[in-house]
Write an enzyme that holds these catalytic residues in place. Structure first.
Site, short mmCIF file in Angstrom:
data_model
loop_
_atom_site.label_atom_id
_atom_site.label_comp_id
_atom_site.label_asym_id
_atom_site.label_seq_id
_atom_site.Cartn_x
_atom_site.Cartn_y
_atom_site.Cartn_z
N ARG A 1 0.81 -1.22 0.00
CA ARG A 1 0.00 0.00 0.00
C ARG A 1 0.85 1.28 0.00
NH1 ARG A 1 -3.54 -2.29 4.93
NH2 ARG A 1 -1.67 -3.57 5.11
C1 UD1 Z 1 -2.37 -5.87 11.24
C2 UD1 Z 1 -3.38 -6.75 12.01
C3 UD1 Z 1 -4.61 -5.90 12.32
C4 UD1 Z 1 -4.20 -4.66 13.11
C5 UD1 Z 1 -3.07 -3.87 12.41
C6 UD1 Z 1 -2.50 -2.81 13.35
C7 UD1 Z 1 -3.14 -9.09 11.25
C8 UD1 Z 1 -3.72 -10.16 10.40
N1 UD1 Z 1 -3.77 -7.89 11.20
O1 UD1 Z 1 -2.98 -5.49 10.01
O2 UD1 Z 1 -5.57 -6.66 13.07
O3 UD1 Z 1 -5.33 -3.82 13.31
O4 UD1 Z 1 -1.98 -4.74 12.03
O5 UD1 Z 1 -1.59 -1.95 12.72
O6 UD1 Z 1 -2.18 -9.35 11.94
N2 UD1 Z 1 4.32 -8.77 8.20
C9 UD1 Z 1 5.31 -9.73 8.11
N3 UD1 Z 1 5.07 -10.85 7.36
C10 UD1 Z 1 3.89 -11.06 6.71
C11 UD1 Z 1 2.88 -10.06 6.82
C12 UD1 Z 1 3.13 -8.93 7.56
O7 UD1 Z 1 6.39 -9.60 8.71
O8 UD1 Z 1 3.77 -12.11 6.07
C13 UD1 Z 1 4.61 -7.55 8.99
C14 UD1 Z 1 4.55 -6.24 8.21
O9 UD1 Z 1 5.85 -5.92 7.71
C15 UD1 Z 1 4.06 -5.24 9.24
C16 UD1 Z 1 3.25 -6.10 10.23
O10 UD1 Z 1 3.60 -7.44 9.98
O11 UD1 Z 1 5.13 -4.62 9.92
C17 UD1 Z 1 1.75 -5.94 10.05
O12 UD1 Z 1 1.42 -6.31 8.71
P1 UD1 Z 1 0.42 -5.45 7.84
O13 UD1 Z 1 0.31 -6.08 6.49
O14 UD1 Z 1 0.77 -4.02 7.91
O15 UD1 Z 1 -0.94 -5.76 8.62
P2 UD1 Z 1 -2.19 -4.78 8.79
O16 UD1 Z 1 -3.07 -4.92 7.59
O17 UD1 Z 1 -1.74 -3.42 9.14
MG MG Z 2 0.06 -2.45 9.04
#
Ligand code: UD1
Ligand code: MG
Length: 250
Positions: A20
């Site tokens: 995003r």
């Molecule tokens: C996530 C939460 C959501 C919360 C929000 C708060 C989940 C499923 N959702 O959503 O409930 O309200 O954060 O900010 O957890 N990441 C990894 N590996 C992956 C996917 C993500 O390391 O495979 C890391 C990203 O780099 C990031 C964090 O996890 O730093 C959160 O991932 P992101 O995709 O931003 O989740 P949100 O949609 O923000």
């Molecule tokens: Mg996030």
């Protein structure tokens, strides 16, 4: 507050694509007041757990590793494929030292969080002998965040992601900040039970709440009052908002 430092590890999730942000730079390296946002999170984590901090990298892992290893003492865990936040924590587990009892999970894209808030969450979690404690806040505009669902006794039982939420659930204003304290044993057990049958076909970390609730574990939530420090940066607009807040508080 108890001195829990020696038995606590922090896992920071920073492997995601950051789609995003619409940029080729890894999301967590986008800068706030001239510093990659993930650095703020690492600093907070060091204050909570000393050197027991594990950073999950994946998307442009080498670049993230390079920027951080110059300045911080960290353990890196590699998540080769970004299969979701639950899977990311699973990749970090082998690096959590044996003697650790409690694991704090932070997100690399929530840069304004203070160590005092994390320590308050940890203290609440340990004092109430919970298996998992979630940090939530009530916001005016919950769009994009996971919504926190409570049962009729006001016990938290599930987090529903925006992509999976019904119109009714989308109206809920108590959101998941993505910050948790989890007993290590429960974390290991519950992570292995997560499935990817959801709208994004990902292994959601948030599912550990429902797994705990259904398994009669002690699951709780601390509803914080500061919505600004838990702002999640997923796009340019949120990056600017976070920078403005940081300018105000620093
Ligand atoms: C996530 C939460 C959501 C919360 C929000 C708060 C989940 C499923 N959702 O959503 O409930 O309200 O954060 O900010 O957890 N990441 C990894 N590996 C992956 C996917 C993500 O390391 O495979 C890391 C990203 O780099 C990031 C964090 O996890 O730093 C959160 O991932 P992101 O995709 O931003 O989740 P949100 O949609 O923000
Ligand atoms: Mg996030």
């Amino acid at each position: 507050m108890q001195n829990t430092e020696n038995r606590v590890a922090v896992i920071i999730l920073a492997a995601g694509m950051g789609t995003r942000m619409k940029s080729s730079k890894p999301k967590v390296l986008h800068e706030i007041l001239g510093k990659p946002m993930v650095m703020y999170v690492v600093k907070t984590a060091n204050k909570v757990a000393g050197s027991n901090v594990i950073l999950v990298v994946g998307n442009q892992a080498e670049k993230v590793r390079e920027v951080l290893s110059e300045n911080y003492e960290l353990i890196f865990a590699l998540q080769e494929k970004q299969l979701g936040t639950g899977h990311a924590v699973l990749c970090a587990l082998p690096y959590v030292p044996e003697y650790i009892e409690q694991v704090v999970i932070l997100c690399g894209d929530v840069p304004l969080l203070s160590s005092s808030t994390v320590l308050r969450l940890l203290d609440d979690h340990i004092r109430k002998k919970r298996d998992v404690t979630l940090l939530a806040v009530e916001v005016d505009n919950p769009e994009g965040y996971g919504r926190v669902l409570f049962d009729k006794n006001m016990d938290v039982f599930e987090i529903v992601e925006e992509a999976d939420a019904s119109e009714e659930q989308k109206k809920i204003k108590i959101i998941n900040t993505g910050i948790y304290c989890v007993k290590k044993k429960f974390l290991i057990d519950s992570l292995h039970k997560i499935k990817s049958n959801n709208a994004q076909c990902e292994y959601y970390l948030t599912d550990i709440i429902k797994i705990g609730y259904l398994g009669k574990k002690v699951v709780g939530v601390m509803v914080g009052t500061d919505c600004e420090e838990v702002i999640g940066v997923n796009n340019d607009e949120e990056l600017i908002a976070a920078e403005n807040i940081m300018r105000k508080i620093s």
